[in-house]
Structures are given as C-alpha cells and as structure tokens.
Design an enzyme around this catalytic site. Structure first.
Site, PDB file in Angstrom:
ATOM      1  N   TYR A 177      48.890 -13.310   9.998  1.00 23.76           N
ATOM      2  CA  TYR A 177      49.182 -12.203  10.912  1.00 23.76           C
ATOM      3  C   TYR A 177      50.671 -11.919  10.882  1.00 23.76           C
ATOM      4  CZ  TYR A 177      50.924 -15.506  14.487  1.00 23.76           C
ATOM      5  OH  TYR A 177      51.633 -16.458  15.173  1.00 23.76           O
ATOM      6  N   CYS A 178      51.012 -10.707  11.331  1.00 26.38           N
ATOM      7  CA  CYS A 178      52.426 -10.338  11.375  1.00 26.38           C
ATOM      8  C   CYS A 178      52.726  -9.662  12.701  1.00 26.38           C
ATOM      9  CB  CYS A 178      52.808  -9.478  10.163  1.00 26.38           C
ATOM     10  SG  CYS A 178      51.700  -8.078   9.828  1.00 26.38           S
ATOM     11  N   ARG A 179      53.291  -8.472  12.675  1.00 22.63           N
ATOM     12  CA  ARG A 179      53.737  -7.838  13.917  1.00 22.63           C
ATOM     13  C   ARG A 179      52.645  -7.047  14.636  1.00 22.63           C
ATOM     14  NH1 ARG A 179      59.262  -5.791  10.980  1.00 22.63           N
ATOM     15  NH2 ARG A 179      60.562  -7.616  11.472  1.00 22.63           N
ATOM     16  N   CYS A 183      51.684  -3.276  10.790  1.00 22.59           N
ATOM     17  CA  CYS A 183      52.593  -4.062   9.956  1.00 22.59           C
ATOM     18  C   CYS A 183      51.871  -4.467   8.669  1.00 22.59           C
ATOM     19  CB  CYS A 183      53.056  -5.297  10.726  1.00 22.59           C
ATOM     20  SG  CYS A 183      54.115  -6.410   9.774  1.00 22.59           S
TER      21      CYS A 183
END
Length: 225
Positions: A177-179, A183
């Site tokens: 996962y990121c932002r 993202c």
C-alpha cells in the site's frame, strides 16, 4: 446583526474553504500533507512546482486555516490543521467518483495497469495478515511510515524494494500500500514483486483513508445501538 448580515457572514466563511480547494494544485498539496508534515521544498518536488509557486499555494491554504506551519532550523514545515481536513479530502474524492463515474474508471485503469495489478480489499487483507498468510508492505517514504502506518506493516520504501527482496517470504501473499487510491507507488511495487515471482497485491487504501473508514464504521455501529 441582521438576518441577511448573519447569512452573508456565515456563508462567506464557508466559501473560504471551497475557494482554497478550487485549485487542483492545492488539493494535491493537501493530499500529500495527509501523509504527514513536509517541508516546502519536499512539497515542491512532489508536485513538480517551483518553491515560490508552492509557497503561494500553501499561503492560500494557511489563510483558509486548512494547514499550519512551523519552522525547524532553516526549513518551514507544513501539516494539516486537523483530522477533519483529511476527512474533507476523503469525502470530496468519494463524492467526485460518484458524481463523475469516469473519474473512478480512470483511477481503476491507471492503478491496476489495465487489470494486470490485482487489488485486495482492506478487510480481506487484514484477514489474510491475521491468519498468517500475508504480509503488509508500506512502500511510502520512511518519514510517512513513521507518521502513520497500518498495524504490522513492514516499511520498505519503493526505491529500496528491489534490494530488499531477500527479506520477503516467498510462500506468503505480499500486499503493498502507499498513500491511497490515487497513488501509484503500490502498483509499481506489485509489478516488481510479481515479475520476481511473488504473489503480490495492491491495497487500494492508505493509512489516512483506512483511519477515516474505520472511524466512520465505528460511528455507524454506535448509531445502530
């Protein structure tokens, strides 16, 4: 105060928020700040703007009281004024996708690379992690991980992922996962991991989104009682 004066006063202040959000660049800056405090220089780099232009946008956001700033040595740091600003961003994005379906269609196409990047829901991901069948990987920068991250997630920034592949379990699902849903770091990570033989998935929420969703679910359960 007369009734009309009262209305003008109240609605005039309400629109200070909407005016501040009217710029795509300022909305993007707020989205980055939902990940944690950042310097003007860092924000300028993230948004591909000059420092001067970034500072002007941040000043407009500060005048609308959506961000606050502080100075550490020679650097000015900005952060969201409070959690409600992050909630406003979350609601606005969700509303935009409902009112303009093409926004969601483009997001899905871009973040899944046309369907080649598999996505796992947060609830399913948490169940897989709790059962010991999967590992969560946070591919944001280290300072963003330090500011807030999902429970039990490993911090492996995207630019360090390839050199740290040996640390990852080959027999478990890897969920990156990121932002958040707009993202692309997590998508890049999934493509890299799958090209190296890992069973990898993208989580379509970031820590800020997850916190808001969890709080909303808690409120709904409380209301149901």
């Amino acid at each position: 105060m007369e009734a009309r004066d009262f209305k003008n006063f109240a609605y005039g202040h309400f629109t200070k928020i909407s005016k501040a959000l009217a710029s795509p660049r300022r909305f993007e800056l707020l989205d980055y700040l939902s990940q944690g405090p950042k310097t003007v220089e860092r924000l300028a780099s993230e948004t591909h703007m000059s420092v001067a232009n970034t500072s002007q946008h941040l000043q407009a956001l500060r005048e609308a009281r959506l961000v606050v700033s502080s100075k550490v040595k020679n650097h000015h740091y900005y952060e969201l004024a409070d959690q409600e600003v992050a909630e406003l961003l979350h609601i606005t994005k969700r509303l935009a996708e409902r009112r303009f379906p093409d926004v969601a269609d483009v997001r899905v196409m871009e973040t899944t690379d046309g369907g080649s990047v598999p996505v796992m829901s947060t609830s399913q991901a948490m169940a897989e992690v709790e059962a010991g069948r999967a590992v969560l990987i946070d591919v944001r920068a280290q300072d963003e991980y330090d500011s807030r991250h999902l429970s039990s997630a490993l911090s492996i920034p995207l630019d360090k992922l390839e050199e740290r592949l040996a640390e990852l379990p080959a027999t478990k699902k890897l969920i990156t996962y990121c932002r958040g849903s707009y993202c692309l770091y997590a998508s890049d990570a999934v493509r890299l991991l799958r090209s190296r033989g890992f069973d990898a998935y993208r989580l379509d929420e970031g820590p800020a989104d997850f916190a808001i969703s969890r709080e909303r679910a808690s409120d709904e359960q409380e209301d149901a009682r």
